[in-house]
Design a protein around this motif. Structure first.
Motif, PDB file in Angstrom:
ATOM      1  N   GLN A   1      -1.815  77.604 -15.169  1.00 53.94           N
ATOM      2  CA  GLN A   1      -0.397  77.764 -15.504  1.00 53.94           C
ATOM      3  C   GLN A   1       0.114  79.107 -14.977  1.00 53.94           C
ATOM      4  O   GLN A   1       1.207  79.203 -14.418  1.00 53.94           O
ATOM      5  CB  GLN A   1      -0.252  77.699 -17.030  1.00 53.94           C
ATOM      6  CG  GLN A   1       1.166  77.595 -17.536  1.00 53.94           C
ATOM      7  CD  GLN A   1       1.179  77.518 -19.060  1.00 53.94           C
ATOM      8  OE1 GLN A   1       0.516  78.293 -19.741  1.00 53.94           O
ATOM      9  NE2 GLN A   1       1.934  76.581 -19.602  1.00 53.94           N
ATOM     10  N   LEU A   2      -0.697  80.119 -15.124  1.00 59.69           N
ATOM     11  CA  LEU A   2      -0.330  81.454 -14.651  1.00 59.69           C
ATOM     12  C   LEU A   2      -0.239  81.493 -13.128  1.00 59.69           C
ATOM     13  O   LEU A   2       0.628  82.173 -12.562  1.00 59.69           O
ATOM     14  CB  LEU A   2      -1.355  82.476 -15.142  1.00 59.69           C
ATOM     15  CG  LEU A   2      -1.152  83.929 -14.725  1.00 59.69           C
ATOM     16  CD1 LEU A   2       0.156  84.469 -15.283  1.00 59.69           C
ATOM     17  CD2 LEU A   2      -2.313  84.799 -15.191  1.00 59.69           C
TER      18      LEU A   2
ATOM     19  N   ALA B   1      -6.763  87.693 -14.669  1.00 61.01           N
ATOM     20  CA  ALA B   1      -5.804  86.817 -13.990  1.00 61.01           C
ATOM     21  C   ALA B   1      -4.400  87.417 -13.992  1.00 61.01           C
ATOM     22  O   ALA B   1      -3.672  87.332 -12.998  1.00 61.01           O
ATOM     23  CB  ALA B   1      -5.789  85.444 -14.666  1.00 61.01           C
ATOM     24  N   LEU B   2      -4.027  88.043 -15.088  1.00 59.91           N
ATOM     25  CA  LEU B   2      -2.717  88.698 -15.149  1.00 59.91           C
ATOM     26  C   LEU B   2      -2.632  89.869 -14.180  1.00 59.91           C
ATOM     27  O   LEU B   2      -1.603  90.098 -13.541  1.00 59.91           O
ATOM     28  CB  LEU B   2      -2.428  89.169 -16.571  1.00 59.91           C
ATOM     29  CG  LEU B   2      -1.968  88.077 -17.541  1.00 59.91           C
ATOM     30  CD1 LEU B   2      -2.043  88.560 -18.982  1.00 59.91           C
ATOM     31  CD2 LEU B   2      -0.554  87.634 -17.206  1.00 59.91           C
TER      32      LEU B   2
ATOM     33  N   SER C   1      -0.054  90.043 -10.978  1.00 60.69           N
ATOM     34  CA  SER C   1       0.918  91.132 -10.887  1.00 60.69           C
ATOM     35  C   SER C   1       0.552  92.170  -9.838  1.00 60.69           C
ATOM     36  O   SER C   1       1.277  93.153  -9.659  1.00 60.69           O
ATOM     37  CB  SER C   1       1.059  91.811 -12.255  1.00 60.69           C
ATOM     38  OG  SER C   1      -0.201  92.292 -12.708  1.00 60.69           O
ATOM     39  N   GLY C   2      -0.584  91.963  -9.159  1.00 58.85           N
ATOM     40  CA  GLY C   2      -0.975  92.880  -8.094  1.00 58.85           C
ATOM     41  C   GLY C   2      -1.470  94.220  -8.580  1.00 58.85           C
ATOM     42  O   GLY C   2      -1.448  95.215  -7.841  1.00 58.85           O
ATOM     43  N   ASN C   3      -1.934  94.290  -9.830  1.00 57.33           N
ATOM     44  CA  ASN C   3      -2.427  95.552 -10.393  1.00 57.33           C
ATOM     45  C   ASN C   3      -3.935  95.681 -10.248  1.00 57.33           C
ATOM     46  O   ASN C   3      -4.667  94.693 -10.372  1.00 57.33           O
ATOM     47  CB  ASN C   3      -2.083  95.630 -11.885  1.00 57.33           C
ATOM     48  CG  ASN C   3      -0.632  95.949 -12.135  1.00 57.33           C
ATOM     49  OD1 ASN C   3      -0.173  97.042 -11.839  1.00 57.33           O
ATOM     50  ND2 ASN C   3       0.110  94.980 -12.686  1.00 57.33           N
ATOM     51  N   ALA C   4      -4.391  96.905 -10.004  1.00 56.73           N
ATOM     52  CA  ALA C   4      -5.820  97.198 -10.097  1.00 56.73           C
ATOM     53  C   ALA C   4      -6.187  97.251 -11.574  1.00 56.73           C
ATOM     54  O   ALA C   4      -5.342  97.527 -12.424  1.00 56.73           O
ATOM     55  CB  ALA C   4      -6.132  98.527  -9.421  1.00 56.73           C
TER      56      ALA C   4
ATOM     57  N   GLU D   1      -1.971  86.410 -21.722  1.00 52.29           N
ATOM     58  CA  GLU D   1      -1.355  87.653 -22.180  1.00 52.29           C
ATOM     59  C   GLU D   1      -2.397  88.756 -22.195  1.00 52.29           C
ATOM     60  O   GLU D   1      -3.600  88.497 -22.310  1.00 52.29           O
ATOM     61  CB  GLU D   1      -0.767  87.488 -23.579  1.00 52.29           C
ATOM     62  CG  GLU D   1      -1.840  87.280 -24.642  1.00 52.29           C
ATOM     63  CD  GLU D   1      -1.289  87.199 -26.058  1.00 52.29           C
ATOM     64  OE1 GLU D   1      -0.167  86.707 -26.229  1.00 52.29           O
ATOM     65  OE2 GLU D   1      -2.004  87.631 -26.980  1.00 52.29           O
ATOM     66  N   VAL D   2      -1.931  89.990 -22.058  1.00 50.88           N
ATOM     67  CA  VAL D   2      -2.844  91.130 -22.201  1.00 50.88           C
ATOM     68  C   VAL D   2      -2.843  91.628 -23.638  1.00 50.88           C
ATOM     69  O   VAL D   2      -3.637  92.480 -24.013  1.00 50.88           O
ATOM     70  CB  VAL D   2      -2.471  92.295 -21.263  1.00 50.88           C
ATOM     71  CG1 VAL D   2      -2.674  91.920 -19.822  1.00 50.88           C
ATOM     72  CG2 VAL D   2      -1.040  92.760 -21.504  1.00 50.88           C
TER      73      VAL D   2
END
Length: 757
Positions: A404-405, A454-455, A459-462, A700-701
């Motif tokens: 879904q994400l 996965a989040l 979101s392209g975060n390290a 969610e984080v």
């Protein structure tokens, strides 16, 4: 003596000497410790006199460790500075009485004072310095003894044995030796080629004295305090100078040394040579800052507790990279991750979802090991054991959420939020970008790892992950699968699992490397991280005190279902009901009786609020606090007179997480929804819906109760920030002045849905 006998039991027996500690965490075992105080630590900024406040703080810490049963020794500078202060005073007094009495203050300051010879200053200052130490340590019922040494005391065999015997006898009697070079008689230091072996070192400054003494006395730990944070890879203050956390023998070639401190005769190079010599002799060494007012009051005790302070000299190199190196690797790979096409990031997430199903047997076997170990050790409460457990159903649910994400991730990084025509041929865009490097600290819940990973990918975060050791086997296999998925586009390093002995508090100090901390765990963990984080934003909630209010117009069937689900579906969750508020009109009605019967059937332990207890002849145990997160099959019941009183109760005792009203009165419900100031406010639905997956966020984080940035379940959107992109053709601000030729337009340009930069 009695106090010594009692306190010595606080520290374990001395370890066999000959091998230094391999890790900071082992420093708690240090029994015999030398604290070396450099000239810059002991003296004032004007180099004439002692820094009394700083010295008192250091004495307090040494006394505390001594009273724990450790054997403390101090190698100190300061005699020259103290003597210089005394001699200058004497010289000024001995000058013309008339000049001293009748000259102005400024003239008195400008009176000529001859250059003072260092050995004379040392002779004049030694007694005063020792008297000061003795007075300070007396406040803690600790006796001190002065020992002045020279090179000869170490190189003459008989004198060396005498010195060794004296020090051992003083330590045996619980006396703190205060040791210094006898600067009144020593010749000026000259360059030499010592420090070649364990048996050869010249006492040319207090660094070499402390090292020689540490090896001679088989000391466990040498703490060398200076005026810098520790050892840097290049001179402190220069561009790109980085503090070295752990220094290993053989790393000298990678260091560029600067000048020595403002006072003293040593320098960082001398400190490193002395430290390595002591390390070779079996003594652990830390070089740290003893002058920083922010840390001076606890720098020594922090070091002994194993906290990341200064530079730790170790002979044992870790098998993997340091956490600083992991952060750099993640940041570098994270920038590549952010530059991938949305479809490529979605592909990585789908691959991870497939791996969770494909490798479920390996995951569940690793989780079984963690569960068995947790049960055997008995260190975890039942709610934490529940969070630790994984199942096929949980893995299937995780995979669905990740897919879904993956779909929603296609509209994340680089999305255009706003476009403005500032002036002719000058256009401005606001676009979404990653935050940077995230640090997620979680305990017990291994299912958090693939969700958060996965989040971060979407979101392209390290990402740096620090999981609890109770889930180490499960976390390891899940991280391996995450890196396997990332590797399909060459960004495996973007997500790192911190498996070293880093303390959470130490990670929270990496403010130059980490952009956002997200804690996932108990309220105690979150509070500790919020307290420890220095200059790094923390996203999360410290408590999940969720309320369900049963209004006088509530449906009995809805009330029963919602209360049961909110409390009993997963009591350990942060969105589980902890307090049930009931309208007074419902007391002693079938609605109330059925709710109580249902809770008892579900084996929920009930705690009565003060108001509820007053209505009962035989009440359940009265609640200790109305602000309690039980995290188990327990809840508080309290009575209120109205919806408004329920709102006031929630604002006073709640945690701004999730609060629910059960009523058939739409007007009452809308007032409740508008007035309750929580991240999630529900009408006729379970508090358990406060979840990123159930909201359709995919994952969610965590849930944030903060007032700025993200609030409520934090999914993909909450891990993005924005940047402004301006495109012009040589425009300058001067063009728009009164004399300029251009005018601002500030026209909004429509942004088509799904528009990307």
């Amino acid at each position: 003596w009695l106090a010594f006998q009692v306190s010595i039991s606080l520290v374990s027996l001395p370890r066999p000497h000959g091998k230094s500690f391999a890790h900071r965490s082992e420093l708690k075992q240090a029994k015999r410790i030398v604290v070396k105080l450099g000239s810059a630590v002991v003296t004032r900024g004007d180099e004439c006199g002692l820094a009394l406040g700083r010295l008192a703080s250091i004495v307090e810490q040494v006394a505390m460790l001594q009273n724990q049963g450790r054997e403390m020794m101090i190698v100190t500078s300061g005699a020259v500075a103290f003597g210089k202060q005394r001699l200058r005073h004497e010289i000024l007094l001995s000058q013309s009485v008339r000049q001293a009495l009748h000259s102005g203050q400024n003239q008195l300051k400008d009176m000529s004072v001859p250059v003072l010879e260092a050995r004379a200053c040392a002779a004049a200052g030694q007694s005063g310095l020792m008297a000061l130490y003795e007075a300070m340590f007396t406040q803690y019922s600790i006796c001190t003894a002065q020992i002045l040494v020279t090179n000869l005391d170490f190189h003459d065999e008989q004198k060396r044995r005498n010195l060794n015997s004296t020090l051992h006898e003083l330590l045996r009697m619980n006396i703190v030796p205060i040791i210094n070079t006898n600067d009144a008689v020593v010749p000026p230091p000259v360059p030499n080629s010592d420090l070649q072996g364990v048996n050869v070192i010249s006492i040319k400054d207090n660094d070499s004295l402390a090292a020689r003494l540490a090896v001679e006395m088989k000391v466990d730990l040498l703490i060398a305090l200076s005026d810098v944070q520790g050892l840097y890879d290049s001179p402190p203050g220069t561009d790109d100078a980085k503090l070295i956390d752990i220094f290993y023998p053989g790393d000298q070639q990678s260091i560029t040394y600067g000048t020595k401190s403002r006072v003293g005769i040593g320098g960082m190079e001398a400190k490193v040579k002395a430290a390595l010599w002591a390390l070779q002799g079996g003594t652990s060494v830390i070089i740290a800052n003893g002058t920083d007012p922010k840390v001076t009051g606890h720098v020594i005790t922090d070091i002994v507790e194993g906290k990341k302070v200064g530079t730790f000299f170790s002979e044992v190199k870790p098998a993997g990279p340091t956490v600083e190196q992991q952060t750099e690797m993640a940041r570098h790979a994270g920038r590549t991750l952010a530059s991938l096409l949305p479809e490529q990031r979605a592909e990585i997430i789908c691959c991870l979802a497939e791996l969770l199903i494909e490798k479920k047997e390996e995951i569940l076997n690793a989780n079984k090991k963690d569960m068995e170990l947790a049960t055997t050790l008995g260190r975890l409460s039942q709610p934490l054991i529940n969070r630790l457990s994984l199942s096929t159903a949980k893995l299937n649910s995780l995979a669905i959420g990740l897919r879904q994400l993956a779909v929603s991730s296609r509209n994340s990084v680089g999305r255009v939020l706003r476009r403005t025509r500032v002036a002719n041929n000058l256009e401005l865009e606001q676009i979404t970008v990653p935050i940077g490097v995230l640090l997620v600290i979680f305990e017990s819940r291994p299912d958090c790892l693939p969700q958060v990973s996965a989040l971060a990918i979407a979101s392209g975060n390290a990402l740096l992950l620090k999981g609890g050791k109770e889930a180490s086997n499960t976390n390891k296999i899940l991280h391996q699968l995450t890196q396997e998925a990332l590797s399909i586009h060459g960004v495996a390093d973007a997500i790192q699992l911190v498996s070293t002995r880093e303390e959470v508090e130490d990670l929270c100090r990496l403010d130059k490397m980490i952009d956002l901390i997200i804690p996932r765990g108990s309220s105690q963990l979150v509070r500790e991280i919020q307290r420890a984080a220095k200059g790094i934003p923390v996203l999360g909630h410290s408590e999940g005190i969720c309320h369900v209010y049963i209004d006088s117009d509530a449906s009995i069937d809805k009330a029963l279902d919602i209360v049961k689900d909110s409390k009993c579906d997963y009591p350990a969750a942060c969105n589980a009901m902890e307090t049930l508020l009931i309208h007074r009109d419902l007391l002693r009605t079938p609605v109330f009786d059925q709710i109580i019967d249902m809770l008892r059937t579900e084996q929920v332990k009930i705690h009565a609020g003060p108001r509820f207890a007053s209505y009962l002849t035989f009440s359940p145990s009265e609640v200790k606090s109305l602000r309690t997160e039980y995290g188990d099959l327990e809840c508080c019941i309290e009575v209120v007179d109205s919806m408004q009183e329920a709102v006031d109760h929630i604002h006073k005792y709640g945690s701004s997480h999730t609060d629910v009203i059960v009523t058939e009165n739409e007007e009452t419900a809308e007032q409740f929804l508008q007035q309750v100031d929580s991240a999630c406010v529900f009408w006729n639905s379970s508090s358990r819906f406060a979840d990123g997956y159930r909201f359709g966020l995919g994952a969610e984080v965590g849930i944030s109760t903060a007032r700025i940035h993200a609030r409520g379940p934090v999914g993909l959107e909450g891990l993005l920030t924005t940047k402004w992109v301006l495109r012009g053709e040589g425009h300058t601000v001067a063009d728009f002045s009164e004399q300029g030729s251009m005018k601002y337009l500030h026209e909004n340009i429509p942004v088509p849905q799904g528009s990307f930069n």
